[in-house]
Design a protein around this motif. Structure first.
Motif: not given
Length: 514
Positions: A50, A55-56, A504, A508
């Motif tokens: 992240k 964004t991740g 994620a 994310g």
């Protein structure tokens, strides 16, 4: 055991399907590789995505990096955040590679590559390989690579197209003092604009390279297992992240660990899950002393604090309130106040009804917490077997979760449906196990890997569920193959990697990537 057999790939596909509609405007992808926790068994590769990417959700997978075998090296060959190479992807012990789990759909890729850290004379190299196959081994001159680029520590450069070299440029660029090269590849049909440490060359390729969907492989080649190659500041003009998108809306936005800090003997695991969690269960009231300083390791509003020791006196005979429960609670509250910015809320006695607590006493404890900290969440976690037609939730409770380990798809979904009916308007949580429990000690690492994806798939089907709090992996029993004992992540590498990937997806937002 899981009763509906689903492959990991099928479960992930079910989890990440996105309804049709307008996509967000594409934005460049950037990974700075900063602040990952490089811990066994996953070595930071997908940790802290992240923050690293902004964004991740774009994970990495290890691949062989070799021309003659698809065997994937052990996890420690590719690490992020190694103590000697903070803020870098480091490739160790000879030859290896990693692949981004979303393909490039743009024309420009750049990165800082260091073929041999601290060396400017070696012929060993770092590579960027682009191919239309997601199943490549990642070696620059293999037939399934549409464009292969390598730069040697001595500044030599080569470009490959399927199976053969296109151009060889000895001593093309001068390495930085640390042995690094800033590389930019820009594709335009049958042309490649190449820039390495400011040296530019336009190269005519044998065939045009399609840029609609190219998988990106980062690798290194060396016969010296003592040297290390590095990658930093990876930038890609555009990625197609359709398969990694977070669903729109507020649901499924929390991910963390139950028991991240249980007591002094159990250890404080908050630092090791920092990069793959945003809500963790902690206890600061040990038998001999309070230890509120543990909360310093929580992210802002990143922990829920257990209050069971303060309110309830549970044993085999029942679970009554302490006569001085209100006073005991205020002691805990005073210990937490200096760290209140780190606290999202407070957790009631674990599985209170299962342990024999009355509804009135649970309601009392919830209201005491809410009266003291009205802006913080109150969380109730109950045993799944108690979530039935008689189950009730106190009004002061905001979050409700249940645990029901070692059961399959149908049983879990039925319990989720029951909880939705019994706790309307509440935000709900799931607690998948991360280690075998005593009554299912035969569960393997592969079983637990599938469990992580199964819970994510179920949560995506039930919008009232906003979070996943993994039970363990420091709770339960050790794997049967090594005998009983306290489990640790290194005994469950596949399950731990699955947790990073689920984190994620939950934390994310790859929609920004196009």
């Amino acid at each position: 055991m899981i009763t509906r057999l689903l492959t990991v790939a099928a479960i992930v596909a079910a989890c990440v399907a996105v309804p049709g509609g307008a996509h967000a405007a594409p934005a460049p992808f950037h990974d700075d590789f900063d602040n990952a926790v490089d811990a066994d068994p996953t070595y930071g590769l997908n940790d802290n995505l992240k923050q690293r990417q902004g964004t991740g959700a774009v994970t990495y997978s290890r691949v062989s990096g070799r021309w003659n075998t698809g065997d994937v090296p052990r996890p420690w060959f590719a690490q992020v955040g190694h103590p000697n190479h903070r803020g870098k992807l480091s490739l160790h012990l000879g030859t290896t590679a990693v692949r981004l789990d979303a393909p490039s759909t743009g024309s420009t890729i750049s990165a800082t590559l260091t073929p041999v850290a601290g060396d400017r004379t070696s012929g060993d190299w770092s590579s960027i390989a682009l191919g239309r196959s997601a199943n490549s081994w990642g070696y620059v001159s293999n037939q399934d690579i549409d464009l292969g680029f390598l730069v040697r520590a001595n500044g030599g450069v080569q470009i490959f197209q399927p199976g053969k070299p296109v151009v060889t440029l000895p001593a093309f660029a001068v390495a930085g003092d640390d042995g690094s090269f800033d590389v930019t590849l820009k594709l335009a049909g049958a042309k490649l604009d190449l820039t390495v440490n400011g040296k530019h060359e336009t190269i005519t390729l044998g065939t045009a390279v399609p840029t609609e969907r190219l998988w990106v492989y980062l690798g290194r080649y060396s016969d010296n297992d003592k040297t290390v190659s590095l990658v930093d500041d990876l930038q890609i003009e555009q990625l197609n992240s359709d398969d990694l998108r977070k669903l729109p809306g507020p649901q499924l936005r929390y991910y963390g660990y139950f028991g991240a800090r249980l007591n002094l003997a159990g250890g404080n695991h908050l630092p090791e899950v920092r990069g793959r969690s945003n809500l963790n269960w902690v206890q600061i009231s040990d038998v001999d002393a309070y230890r509120p300083e543990v909360l310093q390791d929580c992210a802002p509003a990143g922990c829920v604090v257990h209050t069971g020791n303060e309110f309830f006196d549970c044993d085999a005979a029942g679970c009554p309130l302490h006569p001085n429960a209100a006073e005991r609670w205020q002691v805990l509250a005073s210990k937490v106040r200096p760290y209140l910015d780190r606290v999202a809320g407070f957790v009631l006695q674990d599985e209170p009804f299962h342990h024999g607590a009355s509804f009135a006493d649970v309601e009392f404890s919830a209201q005491q917490i809410k009266d003291t900290f009205p802006d913080k969440k109150v969380m109730l976690i109950e045993a799944g077997v108690r979530v039935d037609d008689a189950f009730r939730v106190p009004a002061a409770v905001d979050w409700v979760g249940f645990d029901e380990y070692c059961v399959g798809y149908e049983a879990l979904e039925a319990r989720m449906t029951e909880l939705e009916e019994r706790a309307p308007g509440k935000e709900l949580f799931l607690l998948p196990e991360a280690a075998p429990q005593s009554w299912c000690a035969d569960r393997t690492d592969a079983d637990l890997e599938s469990t992580q994806y199964l819970y994510m798939a179920l949560a995506r089907q039930h919008p009232a569920f906003v979070g996943i709090m993994v039970f363990g992996p420091w709770t339960g029993v050790g794997p049967a193959a090594t005998g009983p004992g306290t489990p640790v992540p290194s005994k469950f590498p596949r399950a731990t990697e699955a947790q990073e990937r689920v984190a994620a997806l939950v934390l994310g937002d790859a929609r920004l990537l196009g």
